[in-house]
Design an enzyme around this catalytic site. Structure first.
Site, short mmCIF file in Angstrom:
data_model
loop_
_atom_site.label_atom_id
_atom_site.label_comp_id
_atom_site.label_asym_id
_atom_site.label_seq_id
_atom_site.Cartn_x
_atom_site.Cartn_y
_atom_site.Cartn_z
CG ASP A 138 -2.25 0.65 0.99
OD1 ASP A 138 -2.35 1.46 0.06
OD2 ASP A 138 -3.20 0.37 1.76
CG ASN A 182 -2.90 4.29 2.20
OD1 ASN A 182 -3.64 4.19 1.23
ND2 ASN A 182 -2.71 3.29 3.05
CG ASP A 199 -9.56 2.44 -0.35
OD1 ASP A 199 -9.08 1.30 -0.53
OD2 ASP A 199 -8.95 3.33 0.29
C1 GLA Z 1 -5.81 1.88 2.26
C2 GLA Z 1 -6.23 0.73 1.36
C3 GLA Z 1 -7.26 -0.12 2.06
C4 GLA Z 1 -6.71 -0.61 3.37
C5 GLA Z 1 -6.25 0.55 4.22
C6 GLA Z 1 -5.52 0.08 5.45
O1 GLA Z 1 -6.83 2.80 2.41
O2 GLA Z 1 -6.69 1.21 0.14
O3 GLA Z 1 -7.65 -1.20 1.25
O4 GLA Z 1 -5.66 -1.52 3.13
O5 GLA Z 1 -5.36 1.41 3.51
O6 GLA Z 1 -5.07 1.12 6.22
#
Ligand code: GLA
Length: 728
Positions: free
Chosen positions: A479, A481, A547
């Protein structure tokens, strides 16, 4: 012959099975673009017109011909400095700081096989692919600079790739301030441009509008390809549709900042271009140094957008995605995120795994929350040590128990990030991208690690290997973010190189892990689909598409994504209703159908809360998915309608038309009693087909002409799958 050089006319011609690309070195040494269209022979230099336009269009000094101006001529690698005032691909400053160069033909080479770009992702070819490389070097003797233009030909995919290697072969330093990769100049025509735009949890919605005078640009200054604009651009003729008309596309094999632009000029010519963003980019090249402008994929279709997408899908599936998972059925997984968020223990994960095994799933993925003191998203990124207290034992033991249920085990990581509240940050505060003396901008309360520094990558590599080696981990969700805002590295004096070197660092880390764990399935993720690009697909065969798991929104997201990327790259899960993002209720049948459109199928909800009826439906979905998975992963996609139509329908068929699966979801219901129809494509004319669910026989021509009715329904999201098998 995919590559031909005619020394008399100095013309280079690239042929793929269904397209031809042509360029020519003109009498002054400039490399002009002549043609990119349907496959043909001949020299198309007659397409270029010369007239005295010297009122506003300059000519290079040695040319002494007022009908000649680079401001009008179609070019292969436009640069700033000899009178082309449209947007260039390339800009450079000399040792005095002045901009301007003059790149002319120096030499060329035709090679067997497809070039690679060490350190960067790039399409690769195998032996039977008949791949070729054309290298054309342009040079500016004043600057001691050479630009090698690389063209990769994958004839059977109808994709041509481009990259450029910029070399300082002189005695003095120069600084590159813009280094884009690819340009297509069209000398006439009216076009529409399609880009894939969005935001977090609503990525890659296609937007199409006419190209007018001036420039239209999308891009990312976020240090990632981004949720907002995908690094892809399609140009179509005004009347091009899904099934007819001409169109061209570019997509970037790179995961950092980019810029894609289309510009209509004073003579109604059109330039489409793509490459690195020049945001905070300034790359010094000392004598002997080089800089690589990452790869761009180009394709052309004269049969509408459907064919264009099929070309790209084949190329990404077979020439970008690597490793055993390229050709293997992907595991059907249950992910813990929407099932439990941070609130799980080893025991609760085991209960989820037991239920998943009972429903026929293949893998449990333990998402965020298993490491350090990660009780929420304010802390612990960077501390990749298992929280054994939370899991009630070692990771090794937990995975053994999950494996004993017949399930594989996967894990979530976000290695490029660090929380201020972490041991890693306390030990190495200078390892983050942050400006001295300026408060850094936080995103999800986290900072970005400086992956341009080898010691940072080494630390992450060691931490991750320790976790991956400690248990039978077969899948990693990687990931990322947040965006990069504060571009400052303590590891360099050239801050203008940091964003690019960050990506090289990321690719280096991913490559090392790819080599060490060749059988590991990596799934990319970036706040959902923020790094959904062919660069990441080189390391991660599938990527979490968004998401947003609401099936209605997902149809739009996956439809837009499919314009460029194959289903096999899309992570798509069934989640709970009402949907957590938008509160919508969609029946489990339709949720399953929409998720089955992706190659990374799975579930993302608390299976333990489901009533028995839902469990039965899921068992059915999983077993159906196993049967259709090869078609979804490798078949040709036909987008039969769009999500804005009353019925959204899409289809995968084998290349030889021997079988096809059609999915249909009713999007709009008005009153009652209205019958909706779906019309498949890609079947063998003249052949008869058996539809597997009903057992009924259909004739291909009638099906492809008149379609077949869906059961009449008065409920939105009624869904149906048809499976056609040719009777040979
Ligand atoms: C991101 C990902 C999610 C999840 C969260 C966990 O938002 O897109 O699918 O894994 O992080 O913190």
């Amino acid at each position: 012959m995919p590559l031909v050089y005619d020394s008399e006319t100095k013309t280079f011609t690239i042929h793929t099975d269904r397209s031809t690309y042509q360029m020519q070195v003109d009498r002054f040494g400039y490399l002009l673009h002549l043609y990119y269209g349907s496959r043909t022979e001949g020299t198309m230099d007659y397409l270029i017109t010369y007239a005295d336009r010297s009122g506003m269009c300059g000519s290079p000094h040695d040319v002494a011909d007022r009908t000649y101006s680079l401001d009008v001529l179609p070019q292969e690698y436009p640069f700033q400095g000899t009178g082309d005032m449209r947007c260039p691909l390339f800009e450079v400053r000399d040792a005095e700081g002045a901009w301007g160069c003059d790149l002319r033909y120096v030499r060329h080479e035709l090679r067997e096989g497809k070039y690679g770009l060490p350190g960067l992702p790039a399409a690769y070819a195998g032996e039977g692919d008949d791949a070729k490389t054309l290298s054309i070097t342009l040079g500016d003797p004043r600057l001691g600079l050479e630009v090698e233009l690389l063209y990769g030909v994958l004839p059977h995919t109808d994709v041509i790739t481009r990259a450029a290697v910029i070399r300082n072969v002189g005695q003095k330093a120069v600084t590159v301030t813009r280094a884009q990769t690819a340009c297509l100049d069209f000398v006439h025509g009216d076009y529409d441009v399609i880009t894939l735009n969005g935001r977090h949890a609503m990525e890659r919605r296609p937007d199409r509008h006419p190209v007018g005078n001036g420039a239209f640009r999308v891009g990312s200054r976020r240090g990632m390809s981004s949720n907002q604009y995908n690094p892809a651009m399609i140009l179509t003729e005004r009347h091009t549709t899904e099934t007819a008309g001409r169109c061209w596309s570019m997509n970037f094999v790179y995961s950092g900042g980019f810029e894609a632009q289309v510009e209509r000029d004073q003579y109604e010519q059109t330039r489409m271009q793509m490459g690195l963003s020049d945001n905070q980019f300034s790359y010094p090249l000392q004598p002997g140094d080089k800089l690589v402008a990452p790869e761009v994929m180009l394709t052309y279709s004269n049969a509408g957008l459907g064919r264009l997408s099929q070309n790209l899908h084949r190329c990404i599936r077979e020439h970008i995605v690597r490793g055993p998972w390229r050709d293997r059925p992907r595991p059907v997984l249950i992910n813990s995120w929407e099932a439990a968020y941070f609130d799980f223990t080893g025991d609760s994960l085991l209960r989820l795994a037991e239920k998943a095994a009972e429903l026929g799933l293949d893998m449990l993925v333990m998402d965020d929350g298993w490491f350090g003191n990660r009780i929420d998203d304010f802390r612990a990124l960077g501390d990749w040590t298992v929280n054994e207290g939370k899991l009630g034992g070692s990771l090794h033991d937990l995975v053994e128990r999950v494996n004993a249920l017949g399930l594989k085990f996967g894990i979530w990581v976000e290695p490029e990030m660090v929380s201020e509240d972490s041991d890693l940050f306390r030990a190495h505060p200078d390892w983050v991208l942050a400006l001295p003396g300026k408060e850094p901008v936080l995103g999800r309360d986290q900072l970005v690690l400086d992956l341009s520094r080898p010691e940072v990558r080494d630390n992450l590599y060691e931490q991750l290997c320790a976790v991956f080696d400690s248990a039978n981990i077969e899948y990693v969700k990687w990931d990322y973010n947040r965006s990069i805002v504060d571009v400052y590295s303590h590891g360099t004096r050239n801050q203008g190189t940091v964003l690019y070197d960050y990506m090289l660092g990321l690719y280096d880390l991913l490559e090392r892990l790819h080599e060490r764990y060749p059988n590991m399935l990596f799934e990319g993720c970036s706040a959902g689909g923020g790094r959904f690009d062919a660069g990441m697909m080189y390391y991660t065969p599938q990527i979490w598409t968004s998401d947003n798991t609401d099936a209605d929104n997902r149809m739009t997201i996956q439809y837009g994504t499919s314009l460029i990327y194959p289903a096999s790259t899309m992570g798509a899960h069934v989640s709970a209703c009402p949907n957590e993002i938008n509160g919508r209720d969609v029946p489990l049948g339709a949720r399953g159908l929409v998720a089955m459109a992706g190659g990374g199928f799975g579930y993302e909800l608390d299976l333990l809360e489901l009533p028995e009826r839902a469990c039965e439906i899921i068992r059915g979905q999983v077993s159906t998915y196993r049967e259709i998975e090869p078609l979804v992963r490798e078949g040709l996609l036909y987008r039969l309608t769009t999500p804005k139509d009353d019925v959204f329908a899409w289809e995968y068929a084998t290349e030889d038309g021997s079988c096809a699966v059609v999915f249909a979801v009713v999007m709009k219901v008005e009153g009652y009693g209205e019958a909706e129809y779906v019309t498949p494509r890609g079947l063998t004319p003249g052949a008869a087909y058996r539809e597997a669910v009903s057992g009924r026989i259909f004739m291909a021509d009638a099906l492809m002409d008149a379609g077949l009715p869906l059961p009449v329904s008065c409920a939105p999201y009624a869904s149906r799958m048809y499976r056609f098998e040719r009777i040979d």
